[in-house]
Design a protein around this motif. Structure first.
Motif, PDB file in Angstrom:
ATOM      1  N   GLU A 104      50.873  70.349   3.076  1.00 55.18           N
ATOM      2  CA  GLU A 104      52.083  70.193   2.254  1.00 55.18           C
ATOM      3  C   GLU A 104      53.213  69.514   3.011  1.00 55.18           C
ATOM      4  O   GLU A 104      54.210  69.129   2.412  1.00 55.18           O
ATOM      5  N   HIS A 105      53.055  69.340   4.309  1.00 51.64           N
ATOM      6  CA  HIS A 105      54.084  68.623   5.077  1.00 51.64           C
ATOM      7  C   HIS A 105      53.590  67.263   5.537  1.00 51.64           C
ATOM      8  O   HIS A 105      54.127  66.699   6.486  1.00 51.64           O
ATOM      9  N   GLY A 106      52.536  66.753   4.862  1.00 54.46           N
ATOM     10  CA  GLY A 106      52.198  65.348   5.060  1.00 54.46           C
ATOM     11  C   GLY A 106      50.921  65.032   5.790  1.00 54.46           C
ATOM     12  O   GLY A 106      50.699  63.859   6.130  1.00 54.46           O
ATOM     13  N   PHE A 107      50.077  66.038   6.063  1.00 54.22           N
ATOM     14  CA  PHE A 107      48.847  65.757   6.801  1.00 54.22           C
ATOM     15  C   PHE A 107      48.104  64.569   6.184  1.00 54.22           C
ATOM     16  O   PHE A 107      47.980  64.522   4.969  1.00 54.22           O
ATOM     17  N   PRO A 108      47.616  63.606   6.950  1.00 55.22           N
ATOM     18  CA  PRO A 108      47.602  63.622   8.410  1.00 55.22           C
ATOM     19  C   PRO A 108      48.803  62.949   9.085  1.00 55.22           C
ATOM     20  O   PRO A 108      49.077  63.248  10.244  1.00 55.22           O
ATOM     21  N   ILE A 109      49.550  62.063   8.406  1.00 55.15           N
ATOM     22  CA  ILE A 109      50.586  61.281   9.090  1.00 55.15           C
ATOM     23  C   ILE A 109      51.867  61.278   8.267  1.00 55.15           C
ATOM     24  O   ILE A 109      51.823  61.069   7.051  1.00 55.15           O
ATOM     25  N   ARG A 110      52.993  61.484   8.912  1.00 53.11           N
ATOM     26  CA  ARG A 110      54.276  61.406   8.221  1.00 53.11           C
ATOM     27  C   ARG A 110      55.329  60.793   9.146  1.00 53.11           C
ATOM     28  O   ARG A 110      55.066  60.555  10.316  1.00 53.11           O
ATOM     29  N   VAL A 148      56.600  58.663  14.139  1.00 56.42           N
ATOM     30  CA  VAL A 148      55.465  58.710  13.227  1.00 56.42           C
ATOM     31  C   VAL A 148      54.713  59.955  13.688  1.00 56.42           C
ATOM     32  O   VAL A 148      54.060  59.951  14.729  1.00 56.42           O
ATOM     33  N   ALA A 149      54.901  61.044  12.932  1.00 59.61           N
ATOM     34  CA  ALA A 149      54.453  62.356  13.407  1.00 59.61           C
ATOM     35  C   ALA A 149      53.060  62.673  12.895  1.00 59.61           C
ATOM     36  O   ALA A 149      52.703  62.346  11.760  1.00 59.61           O
ATOM     37  N   ILE A 150      52.260  63.322  13.759  1.00 61.58           N
ATOM     38  CA  ILE A 150      50.946  63.813  13.340  1.00 61.58           C
ATOM     39  C   ILE A 150      50.835  65.322  13.555  1.00 61.58           C
ATOM     40  O   ILE A 150      49.829  65.922  13.206  1.00 61.58           O
ATOM     41  N   GLY A 151      51.895  65.917  14.110  1.00 63.22           N
ATOM     42  CA  GLY A 151      51.811  67.353  14.338  1.00 63.22           C
ATOM     43  C   GLY A 151      53.154  68.034  14.242  1.00 63.22           C
ATOM     44  O   GLY A 151      54.203  67.406  14.389  1.00 63.22           O
ATOM     45  N   MET A 152      53.120  69.310  13.932  1.00 62.55           N
ATOM     46  CA  MET A 152      54.295  70.160  14.048  1.00 62.55           C
ATOM     47  C   MET A 152      53.888  71.403  14.798  1.00 62.55           C
ATOM     48  O   MET A 152      52.837  71.995  14.545  1.00 62.55           O
ATOM     49  N   TYR A 167      60.729  74.403   4.847  1.00 59.73           N
ATOM     50  CA  TYR A 167      61.027  74.089   3.444  1.00 59.73           C
ATOM     51  C   TYR A 167      60.150  72.925   2.995  1.00 59.73           C
ATOM     52  O   TYR A 167      59.743  72.081   3.785  1.00 59.73           O
ATOM     53  N   ARG A 168      59.834  72.914   1.688  1.00 62.23           N
ATOM     54  CA  ARG A 168      59.005  71.821   1.158  1.00 62.23           C
ATOM     55  C   ARG A 168      59.702  71.191  -0.043  1.00 62.23           C
ATOM     56  O   ARG A 168      60.108  71.895  -0.958  1.00 62.23           O
ATOM     57  N   VAL A 169      59.832  69.879  -0.023  1.00 62.51           N
ATOM     58  CA  VAL A 169      60.370  69.152  -1.173  1.00 62.51           C
ATOM     59  C   VAL A 169      59.567  67.862  -1.340  1.00 62.51           C
ATOM     60  O   VAL A 169      59.446  67.066  -0.411  1.00 62.51           O
ATOM     61  N   ASP A 170      58.976  67.681  -2.513  1.00 65.43           N
ATOM     62  CA  ASP A 170      58.323  66.405  -2.818  1.00 65.43           C
ATOM     63  C   ASP A 170      58.073  66.327  -4.306  1.00 65.43           C
ATOM     64  O   ASP A 170      58.302  67.291  -5.040  1.00 65.43           O
ATOM     65  N   VAL A 171      57.601  65.162  -4.754  1.00 65.55           N
ATOM     66  CA  VAL A 171      57.407  64.943  -6.192  1.00 65.55           C
ATOM     67  C   VAL A 171      55.955  65.165  -6.596  1.00 65.55           C
ATOM     68  O   VAL A 171      55.551  64.805  -7.691  1.00 65.55           O
ATOM     69  N   ASN A 172      55.149  65.735  -5.714  1.00 62.64           N
ATOM     70  CA  ASN A 172      53.716  65.865  -5.983  1.00 62.64           C
ATOM     71  C   ASN A 172      53.382  67.185  -6.658  1.00 62.64           C
ATOM     72  O   ASN A 172      53.695  68.240  -6.131  1.00 62.64           O
ATOM     73  N   LEU A 173      52.718  67.102  -7.823  1.00 60.49           N
ATOM     74  CA  LEU A 173      52.255  68.319  -8.483  1.00 60.49           C
ATOM     75  C   LEU A 173      51.185  68.993  -7.647  1.00 60.49           C
ATOM     76  O   LEU A 173      51.100  70.197  -7.578  1.00 60.49           O
ATOM     77  N   ARG A 174      50.318  68.183  -7.077  1.00 55.52           N
ATOM     78  CA  ARG A 174      49.254  68.700  -6.223  1.00 55.52           C
ATOM     79  C   ARG A 174      49.429  68.096  -4.843  1.00 55.52           C
ATOM     80  O   ARG A 174      49.684  66.897  -4.730  1.00 55.52           O
ATOM     81  N   VAL A 175      49.274  68.900  -3.812  1.00 54.38           N
ATOM     82  CA  VAL A 175      49.352  68.381  -2.453  1.00 54.38           C
ATOM     83  C   VAL A 175      48.200  67.395  -2.248  1.00 54.38           C
ATOM     84  O   VAL A 175      47.047  67.741  -2.503  1.00 54.38           O
TER      85      VAL A 175
END
Ligand SMILES: Nc1nc2c(c(=O)[nH]1)N[C@H]1C(S)=C(S)[C@@H](COP(=O)(O)O)O[C@H]1N2
Ligand SMILES: [Mo]
Length: 540
Positions: free
Chosen positions: A375-381, A363-367, A252-260
Motif C-alpha cells: 500500500e506504500h508503493g511496492f516495489p518502487i516509489r 527513488v525508494a525501494i524500502g522503508m 498514513y495512506r492516501v491514494d486514488v486506488n480502490l485496490r492496492v
C-alpha cells in the motif's frame, strides 16, 4: 380454454420480477470480475472500473470530505454505495419487465455499456474488454432466462387459479404450479450460487500473484549509507506523541486506488524518459544493486487538516533521485518531472525543487529496511523531503518523464493548479497529541505534548497557551534532521476545574511563525491547511 394464461400474457409477480433483475446484474458483475481476475487486470472488472471512474470524477472537496469522514475506509464505503445503487438498478430492470422482457433488457444493456466504457477508460481497451463483454452477455442471458422462468411460473399459477375456481375439488395438473415455482427457484438459486462463486473466484484469481513472496525474496535492505541512528529523546511517546519512526503498517495512506496494485519486484521496470540525453531503464535488481542510501523523512499529505493524521516518518531506503537524473542527463528546458504508474496515474514535481544538491529525494525501494509495503508503493516509489505527496511521492512507480509544465498530471487534469510557482513547500505545522480532546486531567501540573514539522527548514520553537493566556515556550525533542518532525512537551499548573483550551504554534528556522488564519487544506487549490491546532480538555 378460457381463464388459462399463456406465458406471453402472464404477469410475473413483483418479487420474482425484481429478483430476476437483481440476479442478472449480480451475475453480470461477478462474471466480469471473474474474467478480470483471470486476466490479472483488476481495472478490467466492470464493478471496480466504474468505481475508479467515479473516483476520477469526484470533485476534490467531496474526496476531501470522504477521506475526512471515512478515513482509509473511504474506498469500502464507495464500493458498498455502488453495490446498493446497482442492486436498485437491477430491481428496476426486473420490475419494468413484469410482462415483456424488452424494457428490462434495455436497462441491463445500458448498464453493460456503462461498465464497458468505464473499462475502456480505466484499462485502455484491448484484452481487458473481454471482461465487460462477458459481463454483458451473462447479464442479458441470465435476465432472459430468469424472465422466462418467472413468466412460466406466473402462467402456471394463473392456470391453477383458473382451474381451481372451476373445479374446487381437485386439479388435473397438481404439480404444474409446483414445477413452475421450482423452475424459477432452482434457476435463481443456481444463478445466485454461480455469481457468488464467480465473484470470489475473480478475487482469488486476481490475488494469485504472490506479492508476499516477492517481498520476501527481496529480503532485508541494508543501505550502504545508513541514516544516523535515531537518538534517545527524539520523541515523547510516553506522553502521547507518535513514536519517532512510524511503524510501517501505521504509516498514513492516501491514494486514488480502490485496490492496492499487486506488483512484483521481479517484473518491475523503471524508465527515465522525455527531455533527457539518454533514456534509461532499470529493473528492480538494478536499483537494489546500486549504492543504497537511507534517509529519515517525514511525509505529509496536502489534504491533512489542522491537527490531522496524514503525517508519518520512515527510514526510506533507495537511490538518490538526482543520481539517476544525472545519468540520464536532464536536457535544458525541462521543468517538470512526471512520475507515472503502469495503470495511468501521474504526478508532477518541479525540477527546480529536486535538483539543488541540498534537497533530499529518493527513488525508494524500502522503508525501515524492509521492502515497501504494497500500500506504500511496492516495489518502487518516490519520496521527496519538503514536498506534499501529491506533487512528489509517486507510488508503484514505472516511469519518470522529464517534461515541461505544459503537461498536466492526474490532479492538475482535475482542476488543481500545477503552476511551478503554485507548488509550495509543506507548510510549517504543529499538533497537540496530549491531552486528547475532552480528556479529563486532574488539577495541578498538566502535561502537554505533540508534534511539529517544517521539512527542509526545521523547527525553531513551539509555543502553547491555555485559554488565550501568555505563550509558553515548550521543550523540544532532540532534532534528527530538518526533514523530519520534532516533538514538543510542556507542563503547566492549572488549578481551576472545568473546560480549558490549549493552542499550539510553531516557528520554523526561517523565522516564520504559523499564521492563526484558518484555511482548509484545499482552498480551493491544494495549498495545505493553515491555522493553529487547539484542544479543549477538562480539569477535574
Ligand atoms: N500511484 C500513486 N501515488 C501516489 C498517490 C496516488 O494516488 N497514486 N497519492 C499521493 C499522495 S496525495 C500522497 S500524500 C502520498 C501518500 O503516500 P503514502 O500512502 O505512502 O503515505 O502518495 C502519493 N503518491
Ligand atoms: Mo496527499
Amino acid at each position: 380454454m378460457a381463464g388459462m394464461t399463456s406465458p406471453e400474457r402472464a404477469v410475473a409477480g413483483r418479487v420474482v420480477a425484481g429478483l430476476a433483475g437483481l440476479l442478472a446484474v449480480a451475475a453480470a458483475l461477478a462474471v466480469g470480475h471473474l474474467v478480470a481476475g483471470m486476466l490479472l487486470a483488476t481495472s478490467a472488472s466492470p464493478y471496480l472500473a466504474v468505481g475508479n471512474a467515479a473516483i476520477d470524477r469526484t470533485p476534490q472537496p467531496v474526496k476531501e470530505f470522504a477521506v475526512a469522514q471515512f478515513g482509509t475506509s473511504d474506498k469500502m464505503v464507495l464500493l458498498l454505495g455502488m453495490a446498493v445503487v446497482l442492486a436498485l438498478v437491477g430491481l428496476i430492470a426486473g420490475l419494468v419487465s413484469r410482462r415483456r422482457v424488452l424494457p428490462g433488457l434495455i436497462v441491463i444493456v445500458a448498464l453493460g455499456v456503462v461498465g464497458g466504457l468505464a473499462v475502456l477508460e480505466q484499462a485502455g481497451g484491448g484484452l481487458a474488454l473481454l471482461a465487460p463483454v462477458a459481463s454483458l452477455l451473462v447479464g442479458v442471458g441470465v435476465f432472459w432466462w430468469l424472465h422466462r422462468l418467472g413468466l412460466r411460473r406466473a402462467a402456471r399459477r394463473g392456470a391453477d387459479d383458473a382451474s381451481a375456481s372451476r373445479e374446487p375439488t381437485a386439479s388435473a395438473e397438481p404439480t404444474a404450479s409446483a414445477l413452475g415455482r421450482r423452475g424459477f427457484l432452482a434457476g435463481s438459486t443456481a444463478v445466485a450460487a454461480g455469481a457468488a462463486l464467480s465473484g470470489v473466484g475473480g478475487t482469488l484469481l486476481a490475488h494469485r500473484t504472490d506479492v508476499a513472496a516477492s517481498r520476501r525474496a527481496v529480503g532485508t535492505l541494508v543501505p550502504a549509507v545508513p541514516a544516523p541512528p535515531i537518538p534517545p529523546g527524539a520523541d515523547f511517546a510516553e506522553l502521547g506523541t507518535p513514536t519517532f519512526i512510524t511503524p510501517s503498517p501505521e504509516f498514513y495512506r492516501v491514494d486514488v486506488n480502490l485496490r492496492v496494485p499487486r506488483l512484483l519486484a521481479e517484473d518491475a521496470r523503471l524508465r527515465i524518459t522525455g527531455m533527457v540525453d539518454r533514456e534509461l531503464e532499470f529493473g528492480f535488481a538494478d536499483l537494489r544493486d546500486r549504492r543504497l542510501v537511507e534517509r529519515t523523512i517525514t511525509m505529509t499529505c496536502v489534504s491533512n487538516y489542522v491537527g490531522g493524521p496524514y503525517v508519518s516518518t520512515s527510514n526510506f531506503v533507495g537511490v538518490p533521485l538526482r543520481e539517476l537524473l544525472d545519468e540520464a542527463g536532464v536536457a535544458p528546458g525541462a521543468t517538470q518531472l512526471v512520475g507515472r504508474t503502469a495503470d495511468g496515474f501521474s504526478l508532477g514535481t518541479p525540477l527546480a525543487w529536486v535538483l539543488p544538491p541540498e534537497r533530499e529525494a529518493l527513488v525508494a525501494i524500502g522503508m525501515n529496511r524492509e521492502p515497501l509495503l504494497p500500500e506504500h508503493g511496492f516495489p518502487i516509489r518516490v519520496v521527496v523531503a519538503g514536498l506534499y505527496g501529491y506533487v512528489s511521492a509517486t507510488k508503484w512507480l514505472s516511469e519518470l518523464e522529464l517534461t515541461t509544465f505544459d503537461f498536466d498530471p492526474y490532479w492538475e487534469q482535475r482542476g488543481w493548479d500545477n503552476d511551478p510557482e503554485g507548488i509550495v513547500r509543506i507548510k510549517t505545522q504543529s499538533r497537540i497529541d496530549a491531552p486528547g480532546s475532552f480528556e479529563q486531567v486532574p488539577a495541578g501540573a498538566v502535561t502537554f505534548a505533540g508534534i511539529a514539522w517544517a521539512q527542509t527548514v526545521g523547527i525553531a520553537t513551539v509555543e502553547i497557551r491555555v485559554d488565550g493566556g501568555a505563550w509558553l515556550v515548550t521543550e523540544l525533542s532532540t532534532e534528527v534532521n530538518v526533514n523530519t518532525w520534532r516533538m514538543w512537551r510542556a507542563t503547566m499548573r492549572i488549578a481551576e476545574p472545568g473546560a480549558h483550551t490549549v493552542e499550539v504554534r510553531a516557528t520554523d528556522k526561517s523565522g516564520d511563525t504559523q499564521t492563526p488564519m484558518r484555511a482548509a487544506p484545499i482552498n480551493p487549490g491544494p495549498d495545505g491547511a493553515t491555522g493553529r491546532h487547539s484542544v479543549t480538555f477538562t480539569v477535574t
